[in-house]
Design an enzyme around this catalytic site. Structure first.
Site, mmCIF file in Angstrom:
data_model
loop_
_atom_site.group_PDB
_atom_site.id
_atom_site.type_symbol
_atom_site.label_atom_id
_atom_site.label_comp_id
_atom_site.label_asym_id
_atom_site.label_seq_id
_atom_site.Cartn_x
_atom_site.Cartn_y
_atom_site.Cartn_z
ATOM 1 N N HIS A 1 -7.133 -5.870 10.286
ATOM 2 C CA HIS A 1 -6.949 -5.400 8.907
ATOM 3 C C HIS A 1 -5.595 -5.845 8.348
ATOM 4 C CE1 HIS A 1 -5.106 -1.457 10.488
ATOM 5 N NE2 HIS A 1 -4.212 -1.885 9.606
ATOM 6 N N ASN B 1 -7.526 -4.509 14.576
ATOM 7 C CA ASN B 1 -8.892 -4.910 14.235
ATOM 8 C C ASN B 1 -8.909 -5.985 13.138
ATOM 9 O OD1 ASN B 1 -8.082 -3.455 12.028
ATOM 10 N ND2 ASN B 1 -9.629 -1.857 12.204
ATOM 11 N N ASP C 1 0.815 -1.217 0.000
ATOM 12 C CA ASP C 1 0.000 0.000 0.000
ATOM 13 C C ASP C 1 0.851 1.271 0.000
ATOM 14 O OD1 ASP C 1 0.914 -0.508 2.579
ATOM 15 O OD2 ASP C 1 -1.053 -0.742 3.461
ATOM 16 N N GLU D 1 -9.562 -2.421 5.671
ATOM 17 C CA GLU D 1 -10.165 -2.303 6.998
ATOM 18 C C GLU D 1 -11.404 -3.204 7.085
ATOM 19 O OE1 GLU D 1 -9.068 -0.655 9.547
ATOM 20 O OE2 GLU D 1 -7.769 0.940 8.812
#
Ligand code: GLP
Length: 241
Positions: free
Chosen positions: A138, A136, A67, A143
């Site tokens: 991701h 979380n 990314d 996400e």
């Protein structure tokens, strides 16, 4: 799925570096999917050390990163291109022309993402994809809620990510609000996955990812369906397993 436990961050980094090194030695022209974040820094340090000793050769390696922030140039010290250069590429004999990171300066999101998917295809796909994991669940910037079938796409960063990043920039306007990220589909088509996690803050995400239901609410849970996943984690991250 194989899970290796490391005593601490250093031990985890060494074990992960061993697995990545084996890939490089077995296939000197491998395509490595690389990741940013604090987790892989120790692994990159170890790879550099082995390279300096003459044990590793990156001259034929190709890399594709997960990314990049939209709007940041590679010279910006907060960009993931800058991170990769300073934490790995500047210190080994990799040909920088064969190190790919999404183009943060491309304003046309569709073009940036289509170009990146084309790069991944043209290099012949990813042999080993390195992943960290968010608290979380991701992976990359996928996400919770991200569709499993997506390839590279543009994401709106969550309010908490934007706030967390604010300290690195002069004004709130300078903080990136979007990023380009490989999608879950790109990640799942890698031949091998190496996921590294340390610290208790990752325990819940790791447990849900490995043993919970497979759901877009926990993006890493899709890895249960991948045929070749190796996890290297410390006792903190494996606390619930
Ligand atoms: C960011 C990155 C992810 C990374 C995650 C965890 O969201 N885009 O690729 O895995 O943070 O980062 P850290 O390793 O610092 O915990």
């Amino acid at each position: 799925m194989i899970i290796y436990t490391g005593k601490d961050y250093y031990d985890v980094s060494r074990k992960a570096a061993n697995i990545m090194s084996a890939q490089i030695i077995m296939k000197p022209n491998a395509v490595l999917g690389l990741a940013t974040g604090s987790t892989p820094v120790g692994m990159y340090k170890q790879l550099i050390e082995w390279y300096k000793k003459g044990d590793l050769d990156f001259s034929q390696i190709t890399s594709v990163n997960l990314d990049e922030y939209k709007g940041l140039s590679g010279d910006n010290d907060q960009s993931y291109r800058y991170f990769m250069n300073t934490n790995l590429f500047d210190h080994v004999n990799i040909d920088k022309a064969r190190t790919y990171v999404p183009n943060g300066l491309e304003e046309d999101s569709e073009k940036a993402c289509a170009d990146y998917n084309e790069i991944i295809r043209s290099v012949g796909g990813i042999d080993m994809q390195l992943l960290g994991i968010g608290g979380n669940g991701h992976i990359g910037f996928n996400e919770p809620g991200a569709a499993f079938e997506k390839e590279t796409h543009c994401v709106d960063l969550t309010e908490s990510t934007i706030k967390a990043n604010a300290r690195f920039f002069e004004t709130m306007d300078d903080v990136p609000k979007q990023a380009y990220t490989m999608g879950i589909k790109n990640i799942m088509t890698a031949k091998k996955i190496l996921l590294v996690a340390t610290g208790e803050t990752k325990a819940d995400a790791l447990y849900k990812s490995l043993y919970g239901p497979i759901t877009p609410n926990v993006p890493a849970s899709i890895l249960q369906l991948h045929p070749d996943v190796t996890i290297v984690a410390d006792e903190g991250a494996l606390k619930l397993i």
